[in-house]
Write a protein that holds these residues in place. Structure first.
Motif, PDB file in Angstrom:
ATOM      1  N   PHE A   1      27.085  48.917  19.352  1.00  0.00           N
ATOM      2  CA  PHE A   1      25.798  49.128  20.004  1.00  0.00           C
ATOM      3  C   PHE A   1      24.931  50.168  19.305  1.00  0.00           C
ATOM      4  CE2 PHE A   1      28.401  47.461  23.512  1.00  0.00           C
ATOM      5  CZ  PHE A   1      27.588  46.411  23.893  1.00  0.00           C
ATOM      6  N   SER A   2      25.517  50.965  18.413  1.00  0.00           N
ATOM      7  CA  SER A   2      24.766  52.077  17.803  1.00  0.00           C
ATOM      8  C   SER A   2      23.525  51.590  17.062  1.00  0.00           C
ATOM      9  CB  SER A   2      25.672  52.879  16.876  1.00  0.00           C
ATOM     10  OG  SER A   2      26.155  52.072  15.826  1.00  0.00           O
ATOM     11  N   LYS A   3      23.585  50.391  16.488  1.00  0.00           N
ATOM     12  CA  LYS A   3      22.420  49.876  15.762  1.00  0.00           C
ATOM     13  C   LYS A   3      21.245  49.573  16.687  1.00  0.00           C
ATOM     14  CE  LYS A   3      23.947  45.118  15.915  1.00  0.00           C
ATOM     15  NZ  LYS A   3      23.910  43.839  15.356  1.00  0.00           N
ATOM     16  N   LEU A   4      21.516  49.410  17.993  1.00  0.00           N
ATOM     17  CA  LEU A   4      20.436  49.116  18.934  1.00  0.00           C
ATOM     18  C   LEU A   4      19.778  50.373  19.500  1.00  0.00           C
ATOM     19  CD1 LEU A   4      22.003  46.137  20.925  1.00  0.00           C
ATOM     20  CD2 LEU A   4      20.372  46.042  19.035  1.00  0.00           C
ATOM     21  N   HIS A   5      20.422  51.531  19.331  1.00  0.00           N
ATOM     22  CA  HIS A   5      19.880  52.781  19.883  1.00  0.00           C
ATOM     23  C   HIS A   5      18.457  53.037  19.392  1.00  0.00           C
ATOM     24  CE1 HIS A   5      23.581  55.038  21.553  1.00  0.00           C
ATOM     25  NE2 HIS A   5      23.778  53.738  21.624  1.00  0.00           N
TER      26      HIS A   5
ATOM     27  N   VAL B   1      23.050  40.820  21.956  1.00  0.00           N
ATOM     28  CA  VAL B   1      24.412  40.887  22.487  1.00  0.00           C
ATOM     29  C   VAL B   1      24.749  39.478  22.978  1.00  0.00           C
ATOM     30  CG1 VAL B   1      25.998  42.048  24.057  1.00  0.00           C
ATOM     31  CG2 VAL B   1      24.001  43.287  23.175  1.00  0.00           C
ATOM     32  N   PRO B   2      25.606  38.781  22.259  1.00  0.00           N
ATOM     33  CA  PRO B   2      25.831  37.357  22.525  1.00  0.00           C
ATOM     34  C   PRO B   2      26.261  37.036  23.956  1.00  0.00           C
ATOM     35  CG  PRO B   2      26.959  38.034  20.511  1.00  0.00           C
ATOM     36  CD  PRO B   2      26.395  39.263  21.129  1.00  0.00           C
ATOM     37  N   TYR B   3      26.959  37.943  24.601  1.00  0.00           N
ATOM     38  CA  TYR B   3      27.461  37.674  25.953  1.00  0.00           C
ATOM     39  C   TYR B   3      26.569  38.254  27.050  1.00  0.00           C
ATOM     40  CZ  TYR B   3      29.607  42.226  24.939  1.00  0.00           C
ATOM     41  OH  TYR B   3      29.826  43.526  24.564  1.00  0.00           O
ATOM     42  N   TYR B   4      25.376  38.752  26.699  1.00  0.00           N
ATOM     43  CA  TYR B   4      24.388  39.174  27.689  1.00  0.00           C
ATOM     44  C   TYR B   4      23.460  37.978  27.929  1.00  0.00           C
ATOM     45  CZ  TYR B   4      25.486  44.232  27.236  1.00  0.00           C
ATOM     46  OH  TYR B   4      26.076  45.473  27.238  1.00  0.00           O
ATOM     47  N   ASN B   5      23.771  37.188  28.947  1.00  0.00           N
ATOM     48  CA  ASN B   5      23.048  35.946  29.173  1.00  0.00           C
ATOM     49  C   ASN B   5      21.902  36.065  30.167  1.00  0.00           C
ATOM     50  OD1 ASN B   5      26.286  34.901  28.899  1.00  0.00           O
ATOM     51  ND2 ASN B   5      24.770  34.217  27.417  1.00  0.00           N
TER      52      ASN B   5
ATOM     53  N   THR C   1      33.115  45.984  28.227  1.00  0.00           N
ATOM     54  CA  THR C   1      34.050  47.061  27.931  1.00  0.00           C
ATOM     55  C   THR C   1      33.412  48.395  28.301  1.00  0.00           C
ATOM     56  OG1 THR C   1      33.214  47.452  25.702  1.00  0.00           O
ATOM     57  CG2 THR C   1      34.899  45.714  25.955  1.00  0.00           C
ATOM     58  N   SER C   2      34.158  49.463  28.099  1.00  0.00           N
ATOM     59  CA  SER C   2      33.600  50.796  28.335  1.00  0.00           C
ATOM     60  C   SER C   2      32.435  51.062  27.379  1.00  0.00           C
ATOM     61  CB  SER C   2      34.680  51.866  28.190  1.00  0.00           C
ATOM     62  OG  SER C   2      35.227  51.846  26.899  1.00  0.00           O
ATOM     63  N   GLU C   3      32.451  50.423  26.205  1.00  0.00           N
ATOM     64  CA  GLU C   3      31.330  50.580  25.267  1.00  0.00           C
ATOM     65  C   GLU C   3      30.042  50.003  25.862  1.00  0.00           C
ATOM     66  OE1 GLU C   3      34.377  49.396  24.074  1.00  0.00           O
ATOM     67  OE2 GLU C   3      34.898  51.320  23.171  1.00  0.00           O
ATOM     68  N   ASP C   4      30.139  48.888  26.583  1.00  0.00           N
ATOM     69  CA  ASP C   4      28.970  48.337  27.270  1.00  0.00           C
ATOM     70  C   ASP C   4      28.442  49.341  28.290  1.00  0.00           C
ATOM     71  OD1 ASP C   4      28.656  45.225  26.618  1.00  0.00           O
ATOM     72  OD2 ASP C   4      30.795  45.656  26.753  1.00  0.00           O
ATOM     73  N   GLU C   5      29.357  49.912  29.056  1.00  0.00           N
ATOM     74  CA  GLU C   5      28.940  50.892  30.068  1.00  0.00           C
ATOM     75  C   GLU C   5      28.229  52.077  29.430  1.00  0.00           C
ATOM     76  OE1 GLU C   5      31.295  51.753  33.704  1.00  0.00           O
ATOM     77  OE2 GLU C   5      32.898  50.765  32.543  1.00  0.00           O
ATOM     78  N   ARG C   6      28.817  52.662  28.377  1.00  0.00           N
ATOM     79  CA  ARG C   6      28.196  53.817  27.729  1.00  0.00           C
ATOM     80  C   ARG C   6      26.829  53.446  27.150  1.00  0.00           C
ATOM     81  NH1 ARG C   6      32.490  54.770  29.727  1.00  0.00           N
ATOM     82  NH2 ARG C   6      31.025  54.779  31.427  1.00  0.00           N
ATOM     83  N   PHE C   7      26.744  52.274  26.528  1.00  0.00           N
ATOM     84  CA  PHE C   7      25.474  51.832  25.951  1.00  0.00           C
ATOM     85  C   PHE C   7      24.419  51.646  27.038  1.00  0.00           C
ATOM     86  CE2 PHE C   7      22.697  48.221  24.734  1.00  0.00           C
ATOM     87  CZ  PHE C   7      21.935  48.897  23.795  1.00  0.00           C
ATOM     88  N   LEU C   8      24.772  51.009  28.131  1.00  0.00           N
ATOM     89  CA  LEU C   8      23.796  50.770  29.201  1.00  0.00           C
ATOM     90  C   LEU C   8      23.405  52.069  29.896  1.00  0.00           C
ATOM     91  CD1 LEU C   8      25.203  47.402  30.528  1.00  0.00           C
ATOM     92  CD2 LEU C   8      23.179  47.759  29.088  1.00  0.00           C
ATOM     93  N   GLU C   9      24.322  53.033  29.944  1.00  0.00           N
ATOM     94  CA  GLU C   9      23.952  54.367  30.438  1.00  0.00           C
ATOM     95  C   GLU C   9      22.916  54.992  29.510  1.00  0.00           C
ATOM     96  OE1 GLU C   9      27.785  56.197  30.619  1.00  0.00           O
ATOM     97  OE2 GLU C   9      28.258  55.306  32.580  1.00  0.00           O
ATOM     98  N   PHE C  10      23.106  54.840  28.206  1.00  0.00           N
ATOM     99  CA  PHE C  10      22.126  55.325  27.234  1.00  0.00           C
ATOM    100  C   PHE C  10      20.775  54.633  27.455  1.00  0.00           C
ATOM    101  CE2 PHE C  10      19.855  54.284  23.321  1.00  0.00           C
ATOM    102  CZ  PHE C  10      19.503  55.542  22.879  1.00  0.00           C
ATOM    103  N   VAL C  11      20.791  53.324  27.608  1.00  0.00           N
ATOM    104  CA  VAL C  11      19.545  52.568  27.848  1.00  0.00           C
ATOM    105  C   VAL C  11      18.831  53.129  29.069  1.00  0.00           C
ATOM    106  CG1 VAL C  11      18.589  50.324  28.532  1.00  0.00           C
ATOM    107  CG2 VAL C  11      20.324  50.441  26.723  1.00  0.00           C
ATOM    108  N   ASN C  12      19.571  53.344  30.155  1.00  0.00           N
ATOM    109  CA  ASN C  12      18.945  53.841  31.378  1.00  0.00           C
ATOM    110  C   ASN C  12      18.452  55.273  31.242  1.00  0.00           C
ATOM    111  OD1 ASN C  12      19.103  51.428  32.678  1.00  0.00           O
ATOM    112  ND2 ASN C  12      20.752  52.010  34.075  1.00  0.00           N
ATOM    113  N   GLN C  13      19.136  56.091  30.445  1.00  0.00           N
ATOM    114  CA  GLN C  13      18.634  57.449  30.196  1.00  0.00           C
ATOM    115  C   GLN C  13      17.280  57.386  29.487  1.00  0.00           C
ATOM    116  OE1 GLN C  13      21.863  59.132  27.982  1.00  0.00           O
ATOM    117  NE2 GLN C  13      23.093  59.553  29.803  1.00  0.00           N
ATOM    118  N   GLN C  14      17.141  56.440  28.577  1.00  0.00           N
ATOM    119  CA  GLN C  14      15.870  56.273  27.877  1.00  0.00           C
ATOM    120  C   GLN C  14      14.800  55.729  28.820  1.00  0.00           C
ATOM    121  OE1 GLN C  14      15.562  57.516  24.712  1.00  0.00           O
ATOM    122  NE2 GLN C  14      17.646  58.157  25.183  1.00  0.00           N
ATOM    123  N   VAL C  15      15.162  54.718  29.604  1.00  0.00           N
ATOM    124  CA  VAL C  15      14.224  54.103  30.551  1.00  0.00           C
ATOM    125  C   VAL C  15      13.736  55.124  31.589  1.00  0.00           C
ATOM    126  CG1 VAL C  15      14.060  52.411  32.438  1.00  0.00           C
ATOM    127  CG2 VAL C  15      15.051  51.728  30.224  1.00  0.00           C
TER     128      VAL C  15
END
Length: 151
Positions: free
Chosen positions: A3-7, A36-40, A133-147
């Motif tokens: 997910f780091s490339k999407l930050h 993210v292929p599995y984010y439908n 995974t936990s990586e999804d959770e951490r990434f989405l927490e990052f997204v929400n911190q930005q939002v």
């Protein structure tokens, strides 16, 4: 998934001065859905604390009838009450699940806090069983911190 490339993409969307808030939220939904292929299905719900309901904001994916969700109902409604991330590896095993589509197999919901108040959440459905995974959770927490900076 790395997910780091999407930050930097998320930060660029948030800092874009030409887009309005809902346009930024939609751009984030599109970015996640496309990368993210599995984010439908990717969308935001926002809380109305007076009516104890969540209201659908910008999203990408199949149309949904669930534009208003009472607090406590479904995965999103439970997150509005618990203030915690909720990962559902298999929606068919969840008692308090609101079915959006037979194609949805799993869901992740991460609350969005502004000044310590849960003002909404990002909601993601997947057509795969147990992809989050936990990586999804951490990434989405990052997204929400930005939002959160948009409010």
């Amino acid at each position: 998934m790395d997910f780091s490339k999407l930050h930097s993409n998320i930060i660029s969307i948030i800092e874009n001065k030409t887009l309005k808030r809902d346009e930024k939220l939609l751009a984030i939904c599109e970015l996640l859905n496309q990368n993210v292929p599995y984010y439908n299905w990717v969308g935001f719900y926002f809380a109305n604390h007076e009516t104890q309901t969540l209201h659908l904001g910008p999203y990408v994916g199949a149309p949904t009838d669930h534009t208003v969700i009472p607090f406590g109902k479904g995965i999103c409604g439970q997150v509005a009450v618990s203030n915690n991330n909720f990962v559902v590896p298999d929606v068919s095993a969840q008692d308090n699940y609101i079915a959006c589509s037979f194609t949805v197999k799993s869901e992740i919901v991460v609350p969005l806090f502004v000044n310590g108040i849960n003002i909404g959440q990002i909601d993601i459905d997947s057509h795969e069983i147990d992809p989050f995974t936990s990586e999804d959770e951490r990434f989405l927490e990052f997204v929400n911190q930005q939002v959160a900076q948009l409010f």
